[in-house]
Write a protein that holds these residues in place. Structure first.
Motif, PDB file in Angstrom:
ATOM      1  N   GLU A 625      -2.139  -9.905  -2.053  1.00  0.00           N
ATOM      2  CA  GLU A 625      -1.454 -11.129  -1.633  1.00  0.00           C
ATOM      3  C   GLU A 625       0.027 -11.086  -1.972  1.00  0.00           C
ATOM      4  OE1 GLU A 625      -4.832 -14.642  -1.514  1.00  0.00           O
ATOM      5  OE2 GLU A 625      -3.617 -14.407  -3.320  1.00  0.00           O
ATOM      6  N   LYS A 626       0.387 -10.377  -3.010  1.00  0.00           N
ATOM      7  CA  LYS A 626       1.795 -10.246  -3.375  1.00  0.00           C
ATOM      8  C   LYS A 626       2.548  -9.416  -2.338  1.00  0.00           C
ATOM      9  CE  LYS A 626       0.698 -10.515  -8.307  1.00  0.00           C
ATOM     10  NZ  LYS A 626       1.140 -11.910  -8.441  1.00  0.00           N
ATOM     11  N   LEU A 627       1.814  -8.657  -1.529  1.00  0.00           N
ATOM     12  CA  LEU A 627       2.422  -7.838  -0.474  1.00  0.00           C
ATOM     13  C   LEU A 627       2.199  -8.452   0.907  1.00  0.00           C
ATOM     14  CD1 LEU A 627       1.340  -4.304  -1.779  1.00  0.00           C
ATOM     15  CD2 LEU A 627       3.529  -5.452  -2.101  1.00  0.00           C
ATOM     16  N   GLY A 628       1.729  -9.690   0.942  1.00  0.00           N
ATOM     17  CA  GLY A 628       1.519 -10.367   2.216  1.00  0.00           C
ATOM     18  C   GLY A 628       0.149 -10.164   2.811  1.00  0.00           C
ATOM     19  N   GLY A 629      -0.768  -9.525   2.074  1.00  0.00           N
ATOM     20  CA  GLY A 629      -2.120  -9.285   2.572  1.00  0.00           C
ATOM     21  C   GLY A 629      -3.116 -10.238   1.951  1.00  0.00           C
ATOM     22  N   GLY A 630      -4.349  -9.783   1.827  1.00  0.00           N
ATOM     23  CA  GLY A 630      -5.395 -10.620   1.258  1.00  0.00           C
ATOM     24  C   GLY A 630      -6.732  -9.917   1.326  1.00  0.00           C
ATOM     25  N   GLY A 631      -7.790 -10.684   1.119  1.00  0.00           N
ATOM     26  CA  GLY A 631      -9.140 -10.132   1.144  1.00  0.00           C
ATOM     27  C   GLY A 631     -10.015 -10.765   0.091  1.00  0.00           C
ATOM     28  N   HIS A 632     -10.699  -9.920  -0.673  1.00  0.00           N
ATOM     29  CA  HIS A 632     -11.599 -10.368  -1.725  1.00  0.00           C
ATOM     30  C   HIS A 632     -11.206  -9.731  -3.055  1.00  0.00           C
ATOM     31  CE1 HIS A 632     -14.437 -12.399   0.919  1.00  0.00           C
ATOM     32  NE2 HIS A 632     -14.310 -11.375   1.746  1.00  0.00           N
ATOM     33  N   LEU A 633     -11.865 -10.187  -4.101  1.00  0.00           N
ATOM     34  CA  LEU A 633     -11.629  -9.642  -5.431  1.00  0.00           C
ATOM     35  C   LEU A 633     -11.837  -8.130  -5.445  1.00  0.00           C
ATOM     36  CD1 LEU A 633     -12.741 -11.195  -8.767  1.00  0.00           C
ATOM     37  CD2 LEU A 633     -13.334  -8.826  -8.315  1.00  0.00           C
ATOM     38  N   GLU A 634     -12.830  -7.636  -4.702  1.00  0.00           N
ATOM     39  CA  GLU A 634     -13.184  -6.214  -4.749  1.00  0.00           C
ATOM     40  C   GLU A 634     -12.717  -5.418  -3.537  1.00  0.00           C
ATOM     41  OE1 GLU A 634     -17.218  -7.142  -4.973  1.00  0.00           O
ATOM     42  OE2 GLU A 634     -17.377  -7.039  -7.151  1.00  0.00           O
ATOM     43  N   VAL A 635     -12.400  -6.119  -2.428  1.00  0.00           N
ATOM     44  CA  VAL A 635     -11.982  -5.447  -1.198  1.00  0.00           C
ATOM     45  C   VAL A 635     -10.811  -6.223  -0.615  1.00  0.00           C
ATOM     46  CG1 VAL A 635     -12.638  -4.689   1.105  1.00  0.00           C
ATOM     47  CG2 VAL A 635     -14.336  -4.663  -0.737  1.00  0.00           C
ATOM     48  N   ALA A 636      -9.675  -5.562  -0.431  1.00  0.00           N
ATOM     49  CA  ALA A 636      -8.500  -6.247   0.100  1.00  0.00           C
ATOM     50  C   ALA A 636      -7.587  -5.232   0.779  1.00  0.00           C
ATOM     51  CB  ALA A 636      -7.743  -6.991  -1.006  1.00  0.00           C
ATOM     52  N   GLY A 637      -6.621  -5.745   1.490  1.00  0.00           N
ATOM     53  CA  GLY A 637      -5.690  -4.872   2.191  1.00  0.00           C
ATOM     54  C   GLY A 637      -4.405  -5.603   2.517  1.00  0.00           C
ATOM     55  N   ALA A 638      -3.403  -4.824   2.950  1.00  0.00           N
ATOM     56  CA  ALA A 638      -2.111  -5.398   3.321  1.00  0.00           C
ATOM     57  C   ALA A 638      -1.446  -4.480   4.326  1.00  0.00           C
ATOM     58  CB  ALA A 638      -1.218  -5.583   2.096  1.00  0.00           C
ATOM     59  N   GLN A 639      -0.527  -5.050   5.105  1.00  0.00           N
ATOM     60  CA  GLN A 639       0.256  -4.289   6.065  1.00  0.00           C
ATOM     61  C   GLN A 639       1.732  -4.541   5.807  1.00  0.00           C
ATOM     62  OE1 GLN A 639      -1.075  -5.360  10.000  1.00  0.00           O
ATOM     63  NE2 GLN A 639      -2.996  -4.236   9.811  1.00  0.00           N
ATOM     64  N   LEU A 640       2.529  -3.471   5.859  1.00  0.00           N
ATOM     65  CA  LEU A 640       3.966  -3.557   5.615  1.00  0.00           C
ATOM     66  C   LEU A 640       4.709  -2.983   6.813  1.00  0.00           C
ATOM     67  CD1 LEU A 640       4.038  -2.218   1.937  1.00  0.00           C
ATOM     68  CD2 LEU A 640       3.935  -4.597   2.666  1.00  0.00           C
ATOM     69  N   THR A 641       5.817  -3.597   7.159  1.00  0.00           N
ATOM     70  CA  THR A 641       6.651  -3.104   8.255  1.00  0.00           C
ATOM     71  C   THR A 641       8.070  -2.902   7.751  1.00  0.00           C
ATOM     72  OG1 THR A 641       7.093  -5.383   8.969  1.00  0.00           O
ATOM     73  CG2 THR A 641       5.271  -4.231  10.045  1.00  0.00           C
ATOM     74  N   GLY A 642       8.763  -1.970   8.376  1.00  0.00           N
ATOM     75  CA  GLY A 642      10.161  -1.739   8.038  1.00  0.00           C
ATOM     76  C   GLY A 642      10.387  -1.033   6.722  1.00  0.00           C
ATOM     77  N   VAL A 643       9.378  -0.327   6.204  1.00  0.00           N
ATOM     78  CA  VAL A 643       9.523   0.403   4.939  1.00  0.00           C
ATOM     79  C   VAL A 643       9.007   1.824   5.116  1.00  0.00           C
ATOM     80  CG1 VAL A 643       9.299  -1.669   3.528  1.00  0.00           C
ATOM     81  CG2 VAL A 643       7.261  -0.374   4.096  1.00  0.00           C
ATOM     82  N   THR A 644       9.450   2.705   4.240  1.00  0.00           N
ATOM     83  CA  THR A 644       8.953   4.069   4.229  1.00  0.00           C
ATOM     84  C   THR A 644       7.715   4.159   3.333  1.00  0.00           C
ATOM     85  OG1 THR A 644      10.344   4.682   2.344  1.00  0.00           O
ATOM     86  CG2 THR A 644      11.303   4.905   4.549  1.00  0.00           C
ATOM     87  N   MET A 645       7.056   5.292   3.367  1.00  0.00           N
ATOM     88  CA  MET A 645       5.880   5.492   2.521  1.00  0.00           C
ATOM     89  C   MET A 645       6.258   5.405   1.045  1.00  0.00           C
ATOM     90  SD  MET A 645       3.100   5.978   4.342  1.00  0.00           S
ATOM     91  CE  MET A 645       1.958   7.011   3.433  1.00  0.00           C
ATOM     92  N   LYS A 646       7.428   5.957   0.706  1.00  0.00           N
ATOM     93  CA  LYS A 646       7.874   5.902  -0.683  1.00  0.00           C
ATOM     94  C   LYS A 646       8.132   4.465  -1.116  1.00  0.00           C
ATOM     95  CE  LYS A 646      11.497   7.602  -3.794  1.00  0.00           C
ATOM     96  NZ  LYS A 646      12.764   8.396  -3.899  1.00  0.00           N
ATOM     97  N   GLU A 647       8.800   3.699  -0.242  1.00  0.00           N
ATOM     98  CA  GLU A 647       9.078   2.295  -0.561  1.00  0.00           C
ATOM     99  C   GLU A 647       7.797   1.480  -0.641  1.00  0.00           C
ATOM    100  OE1 GLU A 647      13.503   1.959   1.556  1.00  0.00           O
ATOM    101  OE2 GLU A 647      11.677   1.436   2.664  1.00  0.00           O
ATOM    102  N   ALA A 648       6.827   1.810   0.211  1.00  0.00           N
ATOM    103  CA  ALA A 648       5.547   1.102   0.170  1.00  0.00           C
ATOM    104  C   ALA A 648       4.839   1.338  -1.162  1.00  0.00           C
ATOM    105  CB  ALA A 648       4.658   1.563   1.326  1.00  0.00           C
ATOM    106  N   ARG A 649       4.896   2.574  -1.647  1.00  0.00           N
ATOM    107  CA  ARG A 649       4.268   2.865  -2.947  1.00  0.00           C
ATOM    108  C   ARG A 649       4.989   2.122  -4.069  1.00  0.00           C
ATOM    109  NH1 ARG A 649       1.236   7.987  -5.015  1.00  0.00           N
ATOM    110  NH2 ARG A 649       1.104   7.513  -7.241  1.00  0.00           N
ATOM    111  N   GLU A 650       6.313   2.071  -4.003  1.00  0.00           N
ATOM    112  CA  GLU A 650       7.074   1.350  -5.031  1.00  0.00           C
ATOM    113  C   GLU A 650       6.725  -0.135  -5.020  1.00  0.00           C
ATOM    114  OE1 GLU A 650      11.085   2.261  -4.040  1.00  0.00           O
ATOM    115  OE2 GLU A 650      11.050   4.264  -4.960  1.00  0.00           O
ATOM    116  N   LYS A 651       6.580  -0.712  -3.832  1.00  0.00           N
ATOM    117  CA  LYS A 651       6.194  -2.124  -3.725  1.00  0.00           C
ATOM    118  C   LYS A 651       4.795  -2.340  -4.289  1.00  0.00           C
ATOM    119  CE  LYS A 651       9.014  -3.513   0.240  1.00  0.00           C
ATOM    120  NZ  LYS A 651       9.590  -4.732  -0.354  1.00  0.00           N
ATOM    121  N   LEU A 652       3.880  -1.406  -4.012  1.00  0.00           N
ATOM    122  CA  LEU A 652       2.520  -1.510  -4.531  1.00  0.00           C
ATOM    123  C   LEU A 652       2.514  -1.456  -6.052  1.00  0.00           C
ATOM    124  CD1 LEU A 652      -0.574  -1.530  -4.292  1.00  0.00           C
ATOM    125  CD2 LEU A 652      -0.482   0.951  -3.944  1.00  0.00           C
TER     126      LEU A 652
END
Length: 664
Positions: A625-652
């Protein structure tokens, strides 16, 4: 007015006209008498000279008067600037103080100011920020006083490049205004509605002679919590409290992340089930009525996310606190029966029914759509499943229905042409309008039914006539299978439809190992009785050799973060990267010592996705949810746009760090 001005011009003395008339008279005299004409000419020349001398002296006196007046004005201006009632400072473009008035010296009585950098004098001030502000001013604090700083850039030397411009700063004292504003903010009312999520379950798990002690302890803790804020509290239902307090206490509640949630779970007076609360807080409303409305909507959101959490609503913004525990499964099916009975007339009154899931559907989404399709068809109505593209996640199960003309799959363009405002739209396995297969379809009709098992976020479908969102459920297929049992006494459900729904349950529970409750097995048992073949369901999950190798690659390249979290990157150039990433995240949880896993993948150049999985100790939903996604306590996901793979890992990693800081 114009005619009056013309008359004034005629009557006003004009020496040029007089001299011209005299010249004419002198000429006429000369024609009759030469000597008298010469004398008249000499007199005329004298008058011209005298007029020139008089005008020159008058102009000189006027110039002297203007110069003396300008000097007086300059003197008055200099005196006014030097003695302005508020501070004034002149800076060069580098921020160096070049001049200041006496009021400014009072701010720094023991400091030599000339040549000082303004940023050194006032650390909270930024000249660059001030000149970029659209409103033309900036507020800053200096000691115990607050100032609003206005600026003006003046060109003083056109020839010099270095000292061509100066910046004038006007310091207006707004201390009293700021204090009044803070006082108003502190005393603004806040409305909170507190509900005990599971009071019935708690009392059922407690011996009768101890139930009163549990109820008394709940009341005592809520009363104590309210009294610490000098709040007004009213218990208006056996499990609900209305609390009104001042805004100055809200910041402390948020800083402690609503510690009363943890205090309630510590109640142990013979109850085998822990007590959990849901809190809805309304803030920044125009009046008390609006605050109550905000509080109710926040409470509803907290309950739809599984309870045991607080939601603060500030107009259109929401903040979430708590929600760290699993949603408590409800043992009765009353709500499922009510939803089924409410859905029946909606289907019967609709000419057509459209069923839509989320983009990139998985087996749970597809199975739920098939189950609702069967419910509609059994009511004798035309049904259509909106599906734009068959991805790898549902390819194997879709093949069971692709060649059967009984099932009607349509694209979003065809659906938009067919649907009317009298038709019914059933949305399954998502509550976010932007995630649906065809978002514009939601605007075509006000008759929308929502069935979902995800924890509700701030983005949700608003125009809903019937909502069935249960975060405790393992899957949407579980909810649909319960609806099928109550919507009609004689349900005709084909074997492949039961297998599609059983596959949906299996994929979301990881073959009944995650988020599985009693009702999950009841739903699976119901589908098994309808003929669902478990062997065929298992075959639907078989991978090709390429997918198996890709998953192995994810596991082999994963790295550890904070000792118990695995982070990996999905290989590129895969036809089904999201499916592989999700399965790879599941595989990482099979490794001893890993409590949570995240796999980062790239769908296309502009879209990066993250799949998160957990064994339950780490809430991946809050992280996503901090990355704009959501889901459940055990299963969740998020989508990011306008970032590189390295930046996505740093955000995570930053989101994970923030989660653990909040935990502490």
């Amino acid at each position: 007015m114009k005619s009056g001005r013309k008359v004034n011009k005629l009557l006003a003395p004009n020496t040029r006209i007089y001299l011209m008339i005299l010249a004419i008279f002198a000429l006429v005299i000369a024609l009759f008498h030469v000597y008298l004409g010469i004398i008249a000419a000499i007199v005329w020349v004298f008058l011209v000279y005298y007029n020139w001398i008089s005008n020159h002296e008058r102009s000189k006196k006027w110039e002297d008067y203007i110069e003396s007046l300008s000097g007086e004005i300059d003197s008055a201006a200099r005196y006014a600037i030097l003695n302005l009632p508020f501070p004034l400072t002149l800076l060069n473009l580098d921020g160096k103080v070049t001049w200041y008035n006496s009021s400014f010296t009072e701010l720094f009585p023991d400091t030599r100011l000339l040549g000082k950098d303004i940023h050194d004098l006032v650390s909270s001030f930024s000249l660059e920020k001030l000149t970029s502000e659209e409103n033309g001013y900036s507020d800053t604090k200096l000691g115990e006083r607050y100032y609003r700083i206005f600026y003006n850039i003046v060109e003083v030397n056109k020839e010099s490049k270095d000292d061509r411009f100066i910046v004038m700063l006007y310091w207006v004292d707004i201390t009293e205004y700021t204090k009044l504003k803070e006082l108003y903010s502190d005393e603004r009312s806040i409305v909170a509605i507190v509900q005990v999520d599971n009071l019935e379950d708690v009392l059922k798990s407690t011996k009768e002679e101890k139930r009163m002690f549990v109820l008394s302890e709940i009341d005592r803790k809520v009363n104590l919590w309210a009294s610490r804020m000098n709040a007004v509290m009213k218990k208006y239902q056996k499990d609900r409290y209305l609390i009104v307090f001042e805004n100055k206490f809200l910041e402390n509640l948020e800083a402690k992340r609503f510690a009363i949630l943890d205090d309630m779970r510590e109640i142990d007076l013979g109850n085998k089930t822990p007590v959990t609360l849901s809190i809805g807080v309304g803030s920044l409303g125009r009046n008390l009525s609006k605050l109550e409305e905000y509080a109710f909507s926040a409470l509803e959101l907290a309950l739809s996310r599984g309870g045991d959490q607080a939601v603060v609503r500030m107009k259109g913004d929401f903040k979430f606190y708590g929600g760290k525990t699993k949603a408590v499964e409800k043992r009765n099916r009353v709500k499922a029966r009510v939803i089924a009975h409410g859905l029946r007339p909606l289907i019967d009154d609709s000419p057509k029914v459209f069923i839509m899931g989320h983009k990139y559907p998985d087996m749970d989404c597809f199975g739920a759509a098939i189950g609702m399709y069967r419910a509609v068809v059994n009511r004798g109505k035309d049904a259509y499943i909106v599906l734009n593209q068959v991805n790898d996640a549902i390819f194997s199960v879709f093949e069971l229905f692709a060649d059967n003309d009984e099932y009607k799959f349509i694209g979003d363009e065809e659906a938009l042409e067919m649907i009317t405002d009298k038709d019914l739209l059933v949305v399954v396995d998502t509550h976010r309008p932007s995630f649906t297969e065809c978002p514009p379809l939601l605007e075509k009709t006000d008759r929308v039914v929502l069935i979902d098992h995800h924890r509700v976020g701030t983005e949700q479908i608003e125009k809903v006539v019937l909502r069935y969102t249960e975060p405790y459920a393992s899957s949407t297929c579980e909810l649909v299978s319960e609806i099928l049992q109550y919507i009609d006494n004689k349900q005709k459900i084909d074997k492949i439809e039961a297998e599609a729904m059983l596959a949906g349950i299996a994929v979301d529970t990881k073959n009944f190992s995650f988020k599985t409750g009693v009702r999950t097995f009841d739903a699976a048992s119901f589908l098994r009785r309808l003929g669902a073949d478990t062997t065929l369901v298992k075959q639907l999950f078989q991978d090709d050799i390429g997918t198996f190798v890709a998953k192995s690659n994810i596991v082999s390249t994963a790295s550890m973060y904070k000792d118990s979290i695995a982070i990996a990157v999905c290989p590129k150039d895969l036809s089904n990267p999201q499916l592989v990433a999700a399965q790879g995240a599941d595989e990482l949880l099979n490794i001893r010592g890993i409590n949570a896993s995240f796999v980062i993948g790239q769908k296309d150049e502009d879209l990066i996705f993250i799949s998160g999985r957990s064994l339950g100790d780490i809430n991946v939903q809050l992280i996503m949810e901090k990355l704009g996604g959501g889901g459940h306590l055990e299963v969740a996901g998020a989508q990011l746009t306008g970032v590189t793979m390295k930046e996505a890992r740093e955000k995570l990693e930053a989101a994970i760090d923030e989660f653990f800081e909040e935990e502490e």
